[in-house]
Scaffold this motif. Structure first.
Motif, short mmCIF file in Angstrom:
data_model
loop_
_atom_site.label_atom_id
_atom_site.label_comp_id
_atom_site.label_asym_id
_atom_site.label_seq_id
_atom_site.Cartn_x
_atom_site.Cartn_y
_atom_site.Cartn_z
N THR A 1 -14.81 2.34 -3.15
CA THR A 1 -14.44 2.61 -4.34
C THR A 1 -15.85 2.20 -5.39
N PHE B 1 -6.87 0.31 3.49
CA PHE B 1 -6.47 0.13 2.21
C PHE B 1 -8.25 -0.35 1.23
N VAL C 1 -12.94 8.94 -2.64
CA VAL C 1 -11.54 8.21 -1.53
C VAL C 1 -11.05 9.54 -1.37
N SER D 1 -3.41 5.58 -3.30
CA SER D 1 -2.85 3.74 -4.03
C SER D 1 -4.36 3.54 -5.03
N VAL D 2 -4.96 4.01 -3.64
CA VAL D 2 -7.09 3.38 -4.53
C VAL D 2 -7.05 4.03 -5.39
N PHE E 1 -7.35 2.16 -9.14
CA PHE E 1 -8.42 1.90 -10.30
C PHE E 1 -8.46 2.96 -10.89
N ILE F 1 1.36 -1.04 0.34
CA ILE F 1 -0.13 -0.18 -0.18
C ILE F 1 0.84 0.99 0.41
N PRO G 1 -3.06 4.82 1.78
CA PRO G 1 -4.46 4.03 1.38
C PRO G 1 -5.21 4.98 0.08
N SER H 1 -11.47 0.14 -0.58
CA SER H 1 -10.95 0.04 -2.41
C SER H 1 -12.72 -0.67 -2.23
N THR I 1 -14.32 2.40 -13.42
CA THR I 1 -14.73 3.72 -12.02
C THR I 1 -15.18 4.84 -12.14
#
Length: 526
Positions: free
Chosen positions: A475, A468, A433, A413-414, A418, A246, A410, A472, A425
């Motif tokens: 999302t 994370f 997010v 990264s998400v 995505f 992450i 997090p 996720s 997405t």
């Protein structure tokens, strides 16, 4: 421990003076002696960086005073397990090279908020611009200044505020003069010097300890394992395996300060080879920065403060002249790390907020002027945050750094994983997010670090992984439910004919992957 300043000889001061003259002269030459184009790009080095400058600049940004002090401290306490934060990174640097870099350079962007803006729209770009500013101020400037303050305090006996102010003034003047190009040129010189001085320290330490075999025999066997038992309190293997990715995706693939050198590459191939080069340079982190702490454990096993391990080695092993040289190296690292961070703050605010939202018609001269003003403002803000971080008393330097980064990672990264890997997405999901998700992560981080520090919390890396997963799921659910957003998905950032790495790039990466897998086999099972 006495401040090193009290142990310096005249020859040490001469070496410091000579280096500073060389550094200032090099920066002046790059900034003014070579300046022929009034429309140069202060932020991306005129898209002129080759693989060597990219690798050294990224490593110079990463290898700051925190690396020297915190890594030695971690080595003193737990051995090479902290080397995962350097060696495990090759997976995510490879991801930068083959997944993200083609899209970033293909989109021809100056910043990562600009990239996500092409994917999800202006609202996302604006949110991410402010998010990036905050994270750079915290993760790079403030934490870097904090570690530098600790280091200068040990070196010269100055208090934290004065140490921080000296670093900020020098770094700010350096960036205002020349931008990324100055940092890139001087980073090559600084990193070569860093390798030489750190290698000398290791050689002297190993010699005094009686050789590498003696160092191995005089340390606990688990000091030489990259993976520790799941019950280990410091670095259990599930936390490393699940939690570091992450941080790795955020740090190596989506963090403006790290990625900016790749954005300044001459070509995609140079950017990919530059990423490969820093993968090789990261191998040096363990022998150059963690091993001194392990050697210190052998030579001086009763330190009350492990954060002093690096400078205890310097104080006791370096002869006159070399003590001055190590100060030179530390100053170089401070300027490189803080300077690159200041430049990134300036870039994001100027290009993603000022130009995009307030003055699209701004001339290049105006852009450079605003960039320099923001550099100074960012420096002042970072000083205040640094003094606040100084109030965290229950963690050692290494864990302060990794914990803070674990809570910042997090959301980014998400958003990028995505945004790049899943075309369905939606902008609404990413915006949630970056706003609600970030607020949630920061709240958990504040509770964990300041309000309720307790052994009942999961390991900070596992906590980062759990955050994370939560983001996720959020999302995915928002994207699936957002029917209107699905119809408005922008495909501008998805290039159907993305350039693919050539044979030389794949060959270099294949060799590096094989070497890294070999290292993980060697340093386990002890």
């Amino acid at each position: 421990m006495k401040a090193i300043y009290n142990l310096l000889q005249p020859v040490d001061f001469v070496i410091v003076a000579i280096y500073l003259v060389i550094l200032i002269a090099l920066g002046w030459w790059v900034s003014f002696g070579q300046r022929k184009n009034k429309d140069q790009n202060l932020f991306l080095a005129d898209k002129s960086l080759g693989w060597a400058s990219i690798g050294f600049t990224m490593w110079g940004t990463n290898v700051g005073p925190s690396m020297l002090v915190a890594s030695a401290s971690a080595g003193y306490q737990t051995g090479i397990v902290a080397g995962n934060f350097a060696w495990y990174a090759f997976v995510f640097i490879l991801m930068l090279a083959v997944v993200f870099a083609p899209r970033y350079l293909g989109a021809n962007v100056s910043t990562l908020p600009e990239f996500l803006g092409k994917r999800f729209g202006e609202n996302t770009r604006n949110i991410l611009a402010w998010y990036t500013l905050i994270t750079i101020l915290i993760s790079w400037l403030s934490l870097g200044l904090f570690a530098g303050g600790v280091l200068i305090k040990q070196l010269l006996g100055l208090d934290m505020l004065l140490s921080v102010m000296v670093m900020v003034v020098v770094s700010t003047l350096f960036v205002v003069a020349g931008g990324l190009k100055t940092i890139a040129y001087t980073s090559v010189f600084q990193m070569l010097l860093l390798i030489i001085v750190s290698l000398i320290l290791v050689v002297l330490g190993v010699s005094k300890a009686g050789g590498l075999h003696a160092v191995y025999e005089k340390t606990p066997s688990n000091f030489w394992n990259l993976f520790h038992a799941a019950s280990d309190k410091s670095f259990p293997w599930p936390a490393i395996l699940l939690g570091y990715p992450i941080m790795g995706v955020w740090f190596w693939c989506t963090e403006q300060s790290m990625v900016q050198s790749v954005l300044g590459a001459k070509s995609l191939k140079q950017g990919q080879l530059g990423a490969n080069f820093i993968g090789w340079l990261k191998i040096l982190d363990v022998p150059l920065f963690i091993l001194p702490g392990i050697i210190c454990f052998v030579l001086y096993p009763h330190l009350k403060n492990p954060d002093e391990a690096y400078l205890v080695m310097v104080t006791n092993l370096f002869p006159a002249g070399m003590k001055g040289l190590i100060i030179v190296v530390l100053v170089a690292c401070l300027i490189s790390t803080i300077g690159a961070s200041l430049n990134s703050v300036s870039t994001v605010f100027t290009m993603d907020i000022y130009v995009k939202k307030y003055k699209p018609e701004a001339t290049n001269r105006e852009i450079m002027r605003i960039g320099r003003i923001v550099t100074v403002a960012g420096a002042l803000v970072s000083v205040s945050v640094t003094l606040a971080i100084d109030n965290i008393k229950h963690l050692d330097l290494f864990n302060v750094f990794q914990s803070v980064l674990g809570f910042l990672a997090p959301p980014m990264s998400v958003a990028f994983l995505f945004g790049v890997l899943w075309k369905k997405t939606t902008a609404k999901a990413i915006n949630y997010v970056l706003t609600v998700g970030t607020a949630f992560c920061l709240l958990v981080g504040i509770l964990n670090l300041w309000v309720i520090p307790s052994d009942k919390w999961p390991h900070f890396l596992l906590l980062s992984f759990y955050l994370f997963v939560v983001l996720s799921v959020m999302t995915y659910l928002i994207s699936v439910a957002d029917k209107k957003g699905a119809l408005q998905i922008q495909q501008a950032a998805y290039f159907k004919s993305l350039a693919k790495p050539d044979k030389q790039v794949w060959m270099m990466w294949g060799i590096l992957v094989a070497v890294m897998l070999g290292l993980y086999l060697i340093f386990n099972g002890h």
